[in-house]
Design a protein around this motif. Structure first.
Motif, PDB file in Angstrom:
ATOM      1  N   SER A  39       0.800  -1.222   0.000  1.00 32.80           N
ATOM      2  CA  SER A  39       0.000   0.000   0.000  1.00 32.80           C
ATOM      3  C   SER A  39       0.839   1.282   0.000  1.00 32.80           C
ATOM      4  CB  SER A  39      -0.949   0.001   1.205  1.00 32.80           C
ATOM      5  OG  SER A  39      -0.237  -0.136   2.420  1.00 32.80           O
ATOM      6  N   GLU A  40       1.995   1.261   0.644  1.00 33.15           N
ATOM      7  CA  GLU A  40       2.793   2.476   0.761  1.00 33.15           C
ATOM      8  C   GLU A  40       3.533   2.848  -0.523  1.00 33.15           C
ATOM      9  OE1 GLU A  40       5.281   2.617   4.211  1.00 33.15           O
ATOM     10  OE2 GLU A  40       3.661   2.026   5.571  1.00 33.15           O
ATOM     11  N   TYR A  66       5.776  -8.634   1.412  1.00 35.83           N
ATOM     12  CA  TYR A  66       4.992  -7.698   2.217  1.00 35.83           C
ATOM     13  C   TYR A  66       3.706  -8.338   2.744  1.00 35.83           C
ATOM     14  CZ  TYR A  66       8.192  -4.146   0.523  1.00 35.83           C
ATOM     15  OH  TYR A  66       9.334  -3.422   0.241  1.00 35.83           O
ATOM     16  N   LYS A  68       2.146  -9.850   5.518  1.00 32.08           N
ATOM     17  CA  LYS A  68       2.369  -9.908   6.965  1.00 32.08           C
ATOM     18  C   LYS A  68       1.028 -10.102   7.686  1.00 32.08           C
ATOM     19  CE  LYS A  68       6.707  -8.837   6.173  1.00 32.08           C
ATOM     20  NZ  LYS A  68       7.789  -9.854   6.303  1.00 32.08           N
ATOM     21  N   GLU A  69       0.984  -9.723   8.957  1.00 33.50           N
ATOM     22  CA  GLU A  69      -0.243  -9.894   9.737  1.00 33.50           C
ATOM     23  C   GLU A  69      -1.436  -9.168   9.126  1.00 33.50           C
ATOM     24  OE1 GLU A  69       2.659  -8.899  10.952  1.00 33.50           O
ATOM     25  OE2 GLU A  69       3.210 -10.082  12.725  1.00 33.50           O
ATOM     26  N   ASP A  70      -1.163  -8.051   8.458  1.00 31.91           N
ATOM     27  CA  ASP A  70      -2.246  -7.228   7.901  1.00 31.91           C
ATOM     28  C   ASP A  70      -2.529  -7.538   6.437  1.00 31.91           C
ATOM     29  OD1 ASP A  70       0.103  -6.268   6.813  1.00 31.91           O
ATOM     30  OD2 ASP A  70      -0.415  -4.146   7.080  1.00 31.91           O
ATOM     31  N   TYR A  71      -2.175  -8.744   5.966  1.00 28.24           N
ATOM     32  CA  TYR A  71      -2.270  -9.042   4.537  1.00 28.24           C
ATOM     33  C   TYR A  71      -3.694  -8.929   3.993  1.00 28.24           C
ATOM     34  CZ  TYR A  71      -4.190 -13.740   5.300  1.00 28.24           C
ATOM     35  OH  TYR A  71      -4.997 -14.798   5.635  1.00 28.24           O
ATOM     36  N   LYS A  72      -4.698  -9.233   4.814  1.00 30.62           N
ATOM     37  CA  LYS A  72      -6.075  -9.147   4.318  1.00 30.62           C
ATOM     38  C   LYS A  72      -6.464  -7.697   4.035  1.00 30.62           C
ATOM     39  CE  LYS A  72      -7.908 -13.455   6.193  1.00 30.62           C
ATOM     40  NZ  LYS A  72      -8.954 -14.087   7.022  1.00 30.62           N
ATOM     41  N   LYS A  73      -6.006  -6.806   4.877  1.00 32.57           N
ATOM     42  CA  LYS A  73      -6.247  -5.382   4.641  1.00 32.57           C
ATOM     43  C   LYS A  73      -5.547  -4.926   3.366  1.00 32.57           C
ATOM     44  CE  LYS A  73      -5.523  -0.804   6.697  1.00 32.57           C
ATOM     45  NZ  LYS A  73      -4.945  -0.056   7.856  1.00 32.57           N
ATOM     46  N   GLU A  74      -4.323  -5.403   3.178  1.00 29.52           N
ATOM     47  CA  GLU A  74      -3.570  -5.054   1.968  1.00 29.52           C
ATOM     48  C   GLU A  74      -4.269  -5.596   0.719  1.00 29.52           C
ATOM     49  OE1 GLU A  74      -0.655  -3.381   1.321  1.00 29.52           O
ATOM     50  OE2 GLU A  74      -0.423  -2.695   3.382  1.00 29.52           O
ATOM     51  N   GLU A  76      -7.438  -6.105   0.369  1.00 26.76           N
ATOM     52  CA  GLU A  76      -8.631  -5.278   0.165  1.00 26.76           C
ATOM     53  C   GLU A  76      -8.267  -4.007  -0.602  1.00 26.76           C
ATOM     54  OE1 GLU A  76     -10.571  -4.444   3.827  1.00 26.76           O
ATOM     55  OE2 GLU A  76     -11.092  -6.547   4.226  1.00 26.76           O
ATOM     56  N   GLU A 106      -0.117 -17.613   4.401  1.00 29.86           N
ATOM     57  CA  GLU A 106      -0.737 -16.352   3.998  1.00 29.86           C
ATOM     58  C   GLU A 106      -0.282 -15.934   2.604  1.00 29.86           C
ATOM     59  OE1 GLU A 106      -0.872 -16.687   8.396  1.00 29.86           O
ATOM     60  OE2 GLU A 106       0.661 -17.011   6.879  1.00 29.86           O
TER      61      GLU A 106
END
Length: 252
Positions: A39-40, A66, A68-74, A76, A106
């Motif tokens: 995302s960044e 990239y 990581k734990e937030d992969y579902k948000k990424e 999306e 993941e």
């Protein structure tokens, strides 16, 4: 020439991005395709595309390193961007077992989700594969009946692997590694038809000889084309013509 994989937004270029793009144009590189990482990197990538709309083309995807734990948000975020506009490809996506195996499960999920996005929007995929060749190929095979297509970026594998990939209808992205004498890629390229190859730099990484050890940039693409010309004993113009045709088909 067409650079099918260059990270123009990378921080290593800093304030040199514009001059670097101009050097690429001066060197005869007419199109530059930018893979996304996460995302960044989206905003700086899209800013370059906006400033050079006839030259620089963005992809959209979540790089396996990239995941990581937030992969579902990424994921999306990737999906939301495809709802807003079209991109040249879904990339770069895939599997990477080299740096960290913490999120292998993941990575598999993210790869499959993004292949489904590619199928939905009829876009090619740009695959990152490091030390995960069998798993990468096995996952791609599952989506072949649904029309998945694309390129294995930064190919450095064996002739056997190259044939498996090309038999699936995928291209091989060939970069600076082909200029490294001890890499073993030259013998493979000599036995693969040009119709299966596209050129890339992966700038700022994997700088070709004679600049190896320095930061890579898209203007160095000519050294990759020249090396392939030498390996296959064909004219440089023919390498450029056919690889350009392949790239245009890939991103069509």
């Amino acid at each position: 020439m067409i650079d099918t994989h260059t990270h123009l937004y990378d921080e290593k270029f800093d304030s040199e991005t514009k001059p670097m793009i101009q050097r690429a144009l001066n060197a005869g590189v007419t199109k530059l395709y930018m893979p996304n990482c996460f995302s960044e990197t989206i905003d700086p990538m899209l800013a370059i595309e906006k400033e050079f709309p006839e030259t620089c083309f963005a992809m959209m995807g979540l790089h396996p390193c990239y995941v990581k734990e937030d992969y579902k948000k990424e994921l999306e975020i990737v999906a939301n961007w495809f709802e807003k506009r079209t991109f040249s490809a879904v990339g770069e996506i895939g599997l990477d077992y080299y740096w960290d195996k913490t999120f292998v499960k993941e990575q598999h999920e993210a790869f499959c989700t993004q292949m489904e996005i590619a199928i939905q929007y009829k876009r090619p995929i740009v695959i990152h594969n490091r030390e995960a060749t069998k798993d990468t190929i096995d996952l791609v095979r599952k989506y072949l009946p649904q029309g998945i297509r694309g390129v294995f970026h930064c190919f450095t594998g064996s002739l056997e692997t190259a044939k498996i990939i090309t038999d699936m209808g995928f291209y091989l992205g060939i970069g600076g590694v082909v200029t490294y004498p001890k890499a073993g890629l030259q013998d493979v390229i000599n036995q693969i038809d040009l119709r299966h190859l596209v050129l890339e730099t992966d700038a700022p990484y994997l700088t070709p000889v004679p600049y190896r050890g320095k930061r890579n940039e898209s203007s160095y693409l000519s050294h990759i084309a020249e090396k392939i010309s030498s390996i296959k004993s064909i004219e440089l113009d023919e390498v450029i013509r056919i690889s350009n045709e392949n790239a245009n088909l890939l991103f069509a």
